[in-house]
Design a protein around this motif. Structure first.
Motif, mmCIF file in Angstrom:
data_model
loop_
_atom_site.group_PDB
_atom_site.id
_atom_site.type_symbol
_atom_site.label_atom_id
_atom_site.label_comp_id
_atom_site.label_asym_id
_atom_site.label_seq_id
_atom_site.Cartn_x
_atom_site.Cartn_y
_atom_site.Cartn_z
ATOM 1 N N SER A 79 1.418 -26.772 33.588
ATOM 2 C CA SER A 79 0.738 -28.056 33.818
ATOM 3 C C SER A 79 1.292 -28.869 34.762
ATOM 4 C CB SER A 79 1.728 -28.494 32.490
ATOM 5 O OG SER A 79 2.704 -28.859 32.717
ATOM 6 N N HIS A 80 0.448 -30.006 34.701
ATOM 7 C CA HIS A 80 0.999 -30.700 36.536
ATOM 8 C C HIS A 80 2.963 -30.813 37.456
ATOM 9 C CE1 HIS A 80 -3.218 -31.299 37.827
ATOM 10 N NE2 HIS A 80 -3.227 -31.676 36.799
ATOM 11 N N GLU A 81 3.183 -31.011 35.123
ATOM 12 C CA GLU A 81 4.625 -31.786 35.176
ATOM 13 C C GLU A 81 5.090 -29.739 35.730
ATOM 14 O OE1 GLU A 81 2.500 -32.351 32.792
ATOM 15 O OE2 GLU A 81 2.958 -34.051 33.055
ATOM 16 N N ASP A 82 5.249 -28.626 35.324
ATOM 17 C CA ASP A 82 4.905 -27.126 35.608
ATOM 18 C C ASP A 82 4.863 -27.305 36.807
ATOM 19 O OD1 ASP A 82 5.787 -26.298 32.964
ATOM 20 O OD2 ASP A 82 3.267 -25.668 32.300
ATOM 21 N N PHE A 83 3.766 -27.510 37.472
ATOM 22 C CA PHE A 83 3.773 -27.374 38.458
ATOM 23 C C PHE A 83 4.685 -28.352 39.913
ATOM 24 C CE2 PHE A 83 1.671 -28.264 43.006
ATOM 25 C CZ PHE A 83 1.602 -26.782 43.539
ATOM 26 N N ALA A 84 4.801 -29.099 39.598
ATOM 27 C CA ALA A 84 5.884 -30.368 40.001
ATOM 28 C C ALA A 84 7.168 -29.976 40.454
ATOM 29 C CB ALA A 84 5.859 -31.735 39.101
ATOM 30 N N ALA A 85 7.750 -29.132 38.856
ATOM 31 C CA ALA A 85 9.153 -29.109 38.579
ATOM 32 C C ALA A 85 8.950 -27.578 39.819
ATOM 33 C CB ALA A 85 9.327 -28.637 37.312
ATOM 34 N N THR A 86 8.105 -26.738 40.044
ATOM 35 C CA THR A 86 8.388 -25.239 40.571
ATOM 36 C C THR A 86 8.344 -25.727 41.944
ATOM 37 O OG1 THR A 86 6.630 -24.234 38.765
ATOM 38 C CG2 THR A 86 7.138 -23.107 41.488
ATOM 39 N N ALA A 87 7.493 -26.701 42.477
ATOM 40 C CA ALA A 87 7.706 -27.133 43.671
ATOM 41 C C ALA A 87 9.077 -27.817 43.838
ATOM 42 C CB ALA A 87 6.310 -28.172 44.035
ATOM 43 N N THR A 88 9.520 -28.628 43.437
ATOM 44 C CA THR A 88 10.444 -29.007 42.967
ATOM 45 C C THR A 88 12.181 -28.165 43.363
ATOM 46 O OG1 THR A 88 10.495 -31.188 42.561
ATOM 47 C CG2 THR A 88 12.294 -30.575 42.232
ATOM 48 N N HIS A 89 11.843 -26.794 42.645
ATOM 49 C CA HIS A 89 12.911 -25.678 42.629
ATOM 50 C C HIS A 89 12.931 -25.182 44.729
ATOM 51 C CE1 HIS A 89 14.846 -25.147 39.199
ATOM 52 N NE2 HIS A 89 13.589 -25.852 38.397
ATOM 53 N N ASP A 102 10.598 -30.917 58.617
ATOM 54 C CA ASP A 102 9.593 -30.056 58.854
ATOM 55 C C ASP A 102 8.269 -29.378 57.809
ATOM 56 O OD1 ASP A 102 8.972 -32.735 60.676
ATOM 57 O OD2 ASP A 102 9.056 -31.898 62.089
ATOM 58 N N GLU A 103 9.415 -28.177 57.754
ATOM 59 C CA GLU A 103 9.066 -26.556 57.923
ATOM 60 C C GLU A 103 9.009 -26.737 55.724
ATOM 61 O OE1 GLU A 103 10.702 -27.056 60.144
ATOM 62 O OE2 GLU A 103 10.072 -25.598 61.911
ATOM 63 N N ILE A 104 9.541 -27.908 56.320
ATOM 64 C CA ILE A 104 9.803 -27.874 53.954
ATOM 65 C C ILE A 104 8.122 -28.103 53.500
ATOM 66 C CG2 ILE A 104 10.551 -28.835 52.444
ATOM 67 C CD1 ILE A 104 13.934 -28.051 53.276
ATOM 68 N N ASP A 105 8.033 -29.370 54.464
ATOM 69 C CA ASP A 105 6.954 -29.816 54.223
ATOM 70 C C ASP A 105 5.894 -29.284 54.271
ATOM 71 O OD1 ASP A 105 8.590 -32.394 53.545
ATOM 72 O OD2 ASP A 105 8.050 -33.179 55.320
ATOM 73 N N GLU A 106 5.080 -28.549 55.182
ATOM 74 C CA GLU A 106 4.449 -27.035 55.495
ATOM 75 C C GLU A 106 4.409 -26.545 54.654
ATOM 76 O OE1 GLU A 106 2.849 -25.455 59.542
ATOM 77 O OE2 GLU A 106 4.899 -26.534 60.650
ATOM 78 N N VAL A 107 5.623 -25.988 54.137
ATOM 79 C CA VAL A 107 5.905 -25.031 52.644
ATOM 80 C C VAL A 107 4.845 -25.716 51.707
ATOM 81 C CG1 VAL A 107 6.759 -23.861 51.407
ATOM 82 C CG2 VAL A 107 7.388 -23.073 53.791
ATOM 83 N N LEU A 108 5.705 -26.984 51.594
ATOM 84 C CA LEU A 108 5.275 -27.360 50.148
ATOM 85 C C LEU A 108 3.346 -27.641 49.905
ATOM 86 C CD1 LEU A 108 8.530 -29.674 49.817
ATOM 87 C CD2 LEU A 108 7.805 -27.567 48.269
ATOM 88 N N GLY A 109 3.357 -28.508 51.786
ATOM 89 C CA GLY A 109 1.686 -28.970 51.524
ATOM 90 C C GLY A 109 0.842 -27.735 51.276
ATOM 91 N N ALA A 110 1.234 -26.065 51.707
ATOM 92 C CA ALA A 110 0.306 -25.269 51.380
ATOM 93 C C ALA A 110 0.429 -24.985 50.194
ATOM 94 C CB ALA A 110 1.189 -24.065 51.850
ATOM 95 N N VAL A 111 1.626 -25.088 49.779
ATOM 96 C CA VAL A 111 1.748 -24.693 47.553
ATOM 97 C C VAL A 111 1.066 -25.665 47.128
ATOM 98 C CG1 VAL A 111 2.944 -24.733 46.294
ATOM 99 C CG2 VAL A 111 3.865 -23.396 48.279
ATOM 100 N N ALA A 112 1.326 -27.295 47.378
ATOM 101 C CA ALA A 112 0.198 -28.070 47.055
ATOM 102 C C ALA A 112 -0.987 -27.433 46.905
ATOM 103 C CB ALA A 112 0.554 -29.662 47.863
ATOM 104 N N SER A 113 -1.638 -27.712 47.973
ATOM 105 C CA SER A 113 -3.116 -26.885 47.852
ATOM 106 C C SER A 113 -3.706 -26.225 46.969
ATOM 107 C CB SER A 113 -3.566 -26.759 49.621
ATOM 108 O OG SER A 113 -3.110 -25.274 50.089
ATOM 109 N N LEU A 114 -3.025 -25.663 45.995
ATOM 110 C CA LEU A 114 -3.425 -24.302 45.372
ATOM 111 C C LEU A 114 -3.314 -24.967 44.141
ATOM 112 C CD1 LEU A 114 -1.444 -21.188 47.547
ATOM 113 C CD2 LEU A 114 -3.777 -21.696 47.069
ATOM 114 N N GLU A 115 -2.480 -26.261 43.393
ATOM 115 C CA GLU A 115 -2.298 -26.688 42.210
ATOM 116 C C GLU A 115 -3.523 -27.093 41.302
ATOM 117 O OE1 GLU A 115 -0.431 -30.491 40.232
ATOM 118 O OE2 GLU A 115 -0.932 -30.950 42.652
ATOM 119 N N ASP A 116 -4.585 -26.949 42.300
ATOM 120 C CA ASP A 116 -5.730 -26.798 40.958
ATOM 121 C C ASP A 116 -6.438 -25.178 40.631
ATOM 122 O OD1 ASP A 116 -5.866 -30.018 41.329
ATOM 123 O OD2 ASP A 116 -7.783 -29.814 43.103
#
Length: 121
Positions: A79-89, A102-116
């Motif tokens: 679920s989106h909740e699972d994805f959000a919890a994973t991103a937080t971890h 800045d690097e954290i934001d880049e990594v999380l941005g790359a991961v967020a682009s895969l959510e769908d």
């Protein structure tokens, strides 16, 4: 010339990424809402795949050879909740190793682009 360094280099290369991945999975496995997704998973292989994946998306000299994201996660019903919890971890694991924001934001941005591709529920 640090502006020319890849995210992979700024994160500290494979060993540093591997350490973050270990911390990330320690957090995931301690999370009662997420740990069950890894019950039948070879965690040594999973950690190696994740290190390879993050290294690849961060511009490292690594080709990611794992299954594509949609195929790899389709059977999990995430679920989106699972994805959000994973991103937080992942964010917390990066912070544990004092990775700059800045690097954290880049990594999380790359991961967020895969959510769908990852979320199916």
């Amino acid at each position: 010339m640090s502006g020319n360094k890849t995210l992979y280099e700024r994160l500290g290369g494979k060993e540093a990424i591997s350490a973050v991945v270990d911390e990330f999975y320690d957090r995931m496995l301690a999370d009662d809402d997420l740990a069950h997704y890894f019950e039948d998973t070879d965690m040594q292989a999973q950690r190696a795949h994740q290190t390879q994946f993050i290294s690849s998306v961060a511009g490292g000299p690594v080709e990611y050879s794992g299954a594509d994201m949609e195929e790899a996660h389709a059977h999990l019903g995430l679920s989106h909740e699972d994805f959000a919890a994973t991103a937080t971890h992942l964010q917390n694991a990066l912070e544990e190793f004092d990775v700059p924001e800045d690097e954290i934001d880049e990594v999380l941005g790359a991961v967020a682009s895969l959510e769908d591709d990852i979320v199916t529920a």
